[in-house]
Design an enzyme around this catalytic site. Sequence first.
Site, PDB file in Angstrom:
ATOM      1  N   THR A 181       0.719  -1.410   0.070  1.00 46.18           N
ATOM      2  CA  THR A 181      -0.181  -0.037  -0.564  1.00 46.18           C
ATOM      3  C   THR A 181       0.931   1.219  -0.084  1.00 46.18           C
ATOM      4  O   THR A 181       1.685   1.337   0.420  1.00 46.18           O
ATOM      5  CB  THR A 181      -1.268   0.046   0.991  1.00 46.18           C
ATOM      6  N   ARG A 209     -15.009  -6.809  -0.065  1.00 48.98           N
ATOM      7  CA  ARG A 209     -14.040  -6.221   1.437  1.00 48.98           C
ATOM      8  C   ARG A 209     -13.719  -5.193   1.169  1.00 48.98           C
ATOM      9  O   ARG A 209     -13.043  -4.745   0.192  1.00 48.98           O
ATOM     10  CB  ARG A 209     -13.288  -7.016   2.038  1.00 48.98           C
ATOM     11  N   GLY A 211     -10.743  -2.382   3.483  1.00 50.93           N
ATOM     12  CA  GLY A 211     -10.000  -1.846   4.182  1.00 50.93           C
ATOM     13  C   GLY A 211     -10.367  -0.614   4.905  1.00 50.93           C
ATOM     14  O   GLY A 211     -11.370   0.076   5.452  1.00 50.93           O
ATOM     15  N   ASP A 212      -9.131  -0.409   5.424  1.00 47.13           N
ATOM     16  CA  ASP A 212      -8.877   0.779   6.357  1.00 47.13           C
ATOM     17  C   ASP A 212      -8.415   2.251   5.576  1.00 47.13           C
ATOM     18  O   ASP A 212      -8.970   3.266   5.916  1.00 47.13           O
ATOM     19  CB  ASP A 212      -7.436   0.188   7.394  1.00 47.13           C
ATOM     20  N   GLY A 234      -6.388  -4.375   7.523  1.00 51.71           N
ATOM     21  CA  GLY A 234      -6.911  -3.031   7.840  1.00 51.71           C
ATOM     22  C   GLY A 234      -8.075  -3.450   8.037  1.00 51.71           C
ATOM     23  O   GLY A 234      -8.633  -2.491   9.126  1.00 51.71           O
TER      24      GLY A 234
END
Length: 313
Positions: A181, A209, A211-212, A234
């Site tokens: 990331t 899904r 993530g954060d 995440g």
Amino acid sequence: MFALAIHGGAGTIARASLLPADEKRYRSALEAALDTGYGMLRDGASALDSVEAVVRSLEDCPLFNAGRGAVFTHEGHHEMDAALMAGHTRRAGAVAGVRQVQNPIRAARLVMDQTEHVLLAYPGADELAREHGLPLQSPDYFFTQHRFDQLQEALREGRMRLDHSQATPAPVPDPNWKKGTVGAVARDAHGHLAAATSTGGMTNKRYARIGDTPLIGAGTWADARCAISCTGHGEYFIRAVAAYDVACLMEYKNLSLEEACRVVVHDKLGPDGGEGGLIAVDAAGNVTLPFNSDGMYRGSRTEGGEAMIAIYK
Ligand code: ASP
């Protein structure tokens, strides 16, 4: 005094498992991104424009798990998340699950500038990018062989994994496991702060899904005190509201940026199993880049100072 910090993901990045040639490639990619942002800030660009440009350059580099080079979902697609936030206005934009837009961070900026929303997801987010003429790509553009191999491995293991972490125990170190990331945080010459983060998420993640990264306060945050961009598993960062927790510790407990980040990464996320790290900058231009994993691709540079690029602990 302007300041900039960047990351290219955190995870199991052991010195022994990264070939010298690969290490060099990562270092040059990080250096190029850092130079881009530093040059912009030096020329008076806003923190927001600078972090967007840095993240965009990392999205275009197939070494990292964002944009080109994003990891595969369980079904073999790419679903990318990105967000950015301007500290002095607290304006934010984010996209989740985009499949076509070449630079998800640009789509996040569109959400912030061109809509009255904060987060758009799935085809609706790609549609906004199309409407505004952002380049779209077919799945081939996002395909990289090593990400595909990672998916096959994760499918065999039957679990979701951080793309830069190896199977445990890793039978043969594979230099291709370790990319991540991307994110950037900056303080510009006017004292404004901004944060941006972009990711393909986690290998073998379930369809839809999120993530954060695109959740404001979890993986990305900026206010007048600090700007934060996270990387790691995440689900843990979401439950910890990690990025915002740094701001809270500074505001309510009067902790310094460094101490607040240490508490979140090492005292809260770490013991919980939340592998990863973050980069942060405060209003005075202090920068910190803590992580609880074996390594984190990272770099920083403050006005007039030398560039720092590092990978391992
Ligand atoms: N935080 C990202 C996610 O969970 C993954 C990463 O940072 O590598 O989607």
